[in-house]
Design a protein around this motif. Structure first.
Motif, PDB file in Angstrom:
ATOM      1  N   PHE A 171       0.704  -0.801  -0.196  1.00  0.00           N
ATOM      2  CA  PHE A 171       0.146  -0.427   0.180  1.00  0.00           C
ATOM      3  C   PHE A 171       0.824   1.201  -0.052  1.00  0.00           C
ATOM      4  O   PHE A 171       0.439   1.990  -0.435  1.00  0.00           O
ATOM      5  N   GLN A 172       1.540   1.465   0.599  1.00  0.00           N
ATOM      6  CA  GLN A 172       2.487   2.645   0.625  1.00  0.00           C
ATOM      7  C   GLN A 172       3.292   2.342  -0.406  1.00  0.00           C
ATOM      8  O   GLN A 172       3.711   4.197  -0.400  1.00  0.00           O
ATOM      9  N   GLN A 173       3.692   1.729  -1.113  1.00  0.00           N
ATOM     10  CA  GLN A 173       4.714   1.925  -2.392  1.00  0.00           C
ATOM     11  C   GLN A 173       3.893   2.607  -3.558  1.00  0.00           C
ATOM     12  O   GLN A 173       4.087   3.082  -4.396  1.00  0.00           O
ATOM     13  N   SER A 174       1.958   2.038  -3.218  1.00  0.00           N
ATOM     14  CA  SER A 174       1.721   2.177  -4.165  1.00  0.00           C
ATOM     15  C   SER A 174       0.621   3.392  -4.408  1.00  0.00           C
ATOM     16  O   SER A 174       1.097   4.691  -5.582  1.00  0.00           O
ATOM     17  N   ILE A 175       1.090   4.152  -3.134  1.00  0.00           N
ATOM     18  CA  ILE A 175       0.773   6.112  -2.776  1.00  0.00           C
ATOM     19  C   ILE A 175       0.993   6.355  -3.893  1.00  0.00           C
ATOM     20  O   ILE A 175       0.033   7.457  -4.542  1.00  0.00           O
ATOM     21  N   PRO A 176       2.424   6.771  -4.488  1.00  0.00           N
ATOM     22  CA  PRO A 176       3.136   7.443  -5.133  1.00  0.00           C
ATOM     23  C   PRO A 176       2.353   6.885  -6.764  1.00  0.00           C
ATOM     24  O   PRO A 176       1.766   8.420  -7.415  1.00  0.00           O
ATOM     25  N   TYR A 177       2.099   6.182  -7.261  1.00  0.00           N
ATOM     26  CA  TYR A 177       1.431   5.861  -8.311  1.00  0.00           C
ATOM     27  C   TYR A 177       0.076   6.423  -8.149  1.00  0.00           C
ATOM     28  O   TYR A 177      -0.580   6.888  -9.319  1.00  0.00           O
ATOM     29  N   LEU A 178      -0.780   6.170  -7.629  1.00  0.00           N
ATOM     30  CA  LEU A 178      -2.510   6.600  -7.077  1.00  0.00           C
ATOM     31  C   LEU A 178      -2.141   8.144  -7.478  1.00  0.00           C
ATOM     32  O   LEU A 178      -2.474   8.821  -7.821  1.00  0.00           O
ATOM     33  N   PHE A 235      -5.440   4.213   4.974  1.00  0.00           N
ATOM     34  CA  PHE A 235      -6.096   5.774   5.102  1.00  0.00           C
ATOM     35  C   PHE A 235      -5.537   6.999   5.956  1.00  0.00           C
ATOM     36  O   PHE A 235      -6.053   7.834   5.096  1.00  0.00           O
ATOM     37  N   GLN A 236      -4.235   6.115   6.626  1.00  0.00           N
ATOM     38  CA  GLN A 236      -3.781   7.298   6.828  1.00  0.00           C
ATOM     39  C   GLN A 236      -2.913   8.328   5.724  1.00  0.00           C
ATOM     40  O   GLN A 236      -3.234   9.631   6.035  1.00  0.00           O
ATOM     41  N   GLN A 237      -2.176   7.862   5.539  1.00  0.00           N
ATOM     42  CA  GLN A 237      -1.238   8.306   4.574  1.00  0.00           C
ATOM     43  C   GLN A 237      -2.010   8.857   3.649  1.00  0.00           C
ATOM     44  O   GLN A 237      -1.438  10.179   2.768  1.00  0.00           O
ATOM     45  N   LEU A 238      -3.508   8.718   2.455  1.00  0.00           N
ATOM     46  CA  LEU A 238      -4.058   8.934   2.037  1.00  0.00           C
ATOM     47  C   LEU A 238      -4.737   9.988   2.739  1.00  0.00           C
ATOM     48  O   LEU A 238      -5.064  11.169   1.543  1.00  0.00           O
ATOM     49  N   LYS A 239      -5.994  10.197   4.161  1.00  0.00           N
ATOM     50  CA  LYS A 239      -5.928  11.304   4.124  1.00  0.00           C
ATOM     51  C   LYS A 239      -5.166  12.707   4.655  1.00  0.00           C
ATOM     52  O   LYS A 239      -4.767  14.221   4.364  1.00  0.00           O
ATOM     53  N   LYS A 240      -3.200  12.040   4.952  1.00  0.00           N
ATOM     54  CA  LYS A 240      -1.925  13.122   4.912  1.00  0.00           C
ATOM     55  C   LYS A 240      -2.251  13.877   3.715  1.00  0.00           C
ATOM     56  O   LYS A 240      -1.988  14.505   3.814  1.00  0.00           O
ATOM     57  N   LYS A 241      -2.423  12.858   2.920  1.00  0.00           N
ATOM     58  CA  LYS A 241      -1.883  13.828   1.619  1.00  0.00           C
ATOM     59  C   LYS A 241      -3.068  14.021   0.680  1.00  0.00           C
ATOM     60  O   LYS A 241      -3.292  14.793  -0.627  1.00  0.00           O
ATOM     61  N   GLY A 242      -3.648  14.505   1.566  1.00  0.00           N
ATOM     62  CA  GLY A 242      -5.194  15.160   0.315  1.00  0.00           C
ATOM     63  C   GLY A 242      -6.087  14.059  -0.068  1.00  0.00           C
ATOM     64  O   GLY A 242      -6.274  14.718  -1.452  1.00  0.00           O
ATOM     65  N   MET A 243      -5.848  12.996  -0.363  1.00  0.00           N
ATOM     66  CA  MET A 243      -6.489  11.894  -1.344  1.00  0.00           C
ATOM     67  C   MET A 243      -7.550  10.989  -0.817  1.00  0.00           C
ATOM     68  O   MET A 243      -8.177  10.194  -1.468  1.00  0.00           O
TER      69      MET A 243
END
Ligand code: GP9
Ligand code: MN
Length: 398
Positions: A171-178, A235-243
């Motif tokens: 999931f963590q490595q997917s975030i930049p792609y997403l 989810f925490q990362q998505l929130k942090k990144k405004g996604m």
């Protein structure tokens, strides 16, 4: 099979009453994140091991989501790929083999294609080899624009177990792609760590093993717990990144993880009385639809994986376009059977399992006549779905 067969399909589809509710279009234009949770069964929800929740994050998420608490796994031999066929196309899986492997060149009217008409970009994320289940070919055919697979991730012995990269680094490595995808997007994530035989490194073990006679059951709760944490951090990362805010989230278990021979140990772990209908009851998987800003509620009437697609399209405000065996779960006719590939089914009141009819509430066997009225629907739907797939009938593009 020829073009005249499509009349049957048209007839079937137009007989379906797509009711509109006040949730219609509530997530219109939002990004869609689907999370297919490997082998995740519904019994883990709100269940504790030695006083600790197996799915603390999902349990909290459910409180602010639409939670369909009686959703059944309808997969057959194609396992994950069968769940994908249902969610992406609204068709049933085949009784043997996988549609992904056997019919990758068929024409499908997939959700990805329908969403393309609404300007959506579709991507799928999965840490395993792209050839597994013939995904590489099938995803192209289903209209996915991009498949992020094993080669797109930094995979090391340290961050891998069992089939590949662990869910958390996945999931963590997917975030930049997403983040880099054109919007609006539909992104499907398929987890991997909670796969038989449920292996986990000690440092990832967040709760105790269960204490039954079967190691499979004992380990299962720990890998589900690990997955729950990985989703939480995602989810925490998505929130942090405004996604987070502009996204609708759909989380579901793809199929059972504890196979029939281990079910007695599971019953033991859950401290339940053994019942003939356990096997069907254990086929329930969690289905959670989270729309930021919506309170949600629990919907306890029966449904299945084949219903997920139309439910999502309803929320996105897309109507009358899918050729599907599913129903919108918010208006699904209560007495329409949830159909299993072996001919078994579940209705509001009955369970039909191994040619035997049971009262759902009591789990007691009842006269088979009670289940008979549903059998025509069951065989009609399975046969029609098979005809569509085996005859490649959707190529007649109507
Ligand atoms: C493999 C994963 C697991 O890539 O999707 O497959 P399954 O065995 O559950 O079908
Ligand atoms: Mn699977």
């Amino acid at each position: 099979a020829d073009q005249s067969d499509t009349a049957v399909i048209k007839d079937f589809v137009s007989n379906k009453n797509e009711e509109t509710t006040d949730l219609f279009g509530i997530a219109k234009g939002k990004n869609v994140v689907l999370i297919s949770m490997e082998s995740t069964q519904d019994f883990v929800i709100n269940q504790k091991i030695d006083g600790k929740e197996i799915t603390p994050f999902l349990n909290d998420l459910i409180k602010e989501s639409y939670y369909f608490s009686q959703t059944y796994d309808q997969t057959a031999q194609g396992k994950t790929s069968d769940s994908e066929i249902m969610v992406d196309t609204g068709l049933y899986p085949l009784s043997g083999g996988s549609v992904f492997v056997r019919r990758p060149e068929n024409t499908f009217i997939s959700m990805q294609k329908l969403l393309k008409d609404e300007n959506y970009y579709s991507a799928v994320f999965h840490g395993n080899d792209p050839s597994f289940w013939n995904r590489e070919n099938m995803y192209k055919n289903l209209g996915y624009d991009r498949f992020f697979s094993k080669g797109d991730y930094t995979v090391t012995p340290e961050n891998s177990i069992n089939y590949g990269i662990k869910d958390n680094p996945f999931f963590q490595q997917s975030i930049p792609y997403l983040k880099s995808l054109p919007k609006p997007y539909l992104a499907k994530f398929i987890t991997l760590t909670n796969h038989f035989p449920f292996l986990l490194n000690e440092e990832d073990q967040m709760i105790n093993l269960a204490d039954t006679d079967e190691g499979v059951v004992n380990r299962y709760v720990t890998t589900v717990r690990y997955q729950d944490e990985a989703i939480k951090q995602f989810f925490q990362q998505l929130k942090k990144k405004g996604m987070y805010k502009d996204t609708i989230f759909i989380l579901y278990g793809d199929h059972y993880g504890i196979s029939e021979k281990y079910e007695d140990a599971l019953t033991d772990m859950l401290d339940r009385e053994k019942r003939a209908v356990d096997h069907t009851e254990y086929r329930q998987v969690p289905l959670i639809i989270h729309i930021p800003g919506q309170k949600g509620m629990t919907i306890s009437s029966p449904g299945g994986e084949v219903d997920i697609q139309l439910t999502l399209l309803h929320l996105l405000g897309i109507k009358d376009k899918a050729i599907t065996f599913g129903y919108d779960l918010f208006t699904r006719p209560k007495n329409h059977p949830v159909i299993f590939r072996d001919g078994g089914f579940v209705t509001e009141k009955y369970i039909y399992q191994d040619n035997t009819c049971y009262h759902k509430g009591s789990g007691e066997q009842t006269n088979v006549e009670a289940c008979m009225p549903f059998q025509e629907t069951v065989s009609k739907e399975l046969n029609l779905s098979d005809d569509i797939i085996n005859g490649d009938l959707l190529r007649f593009n109507y």
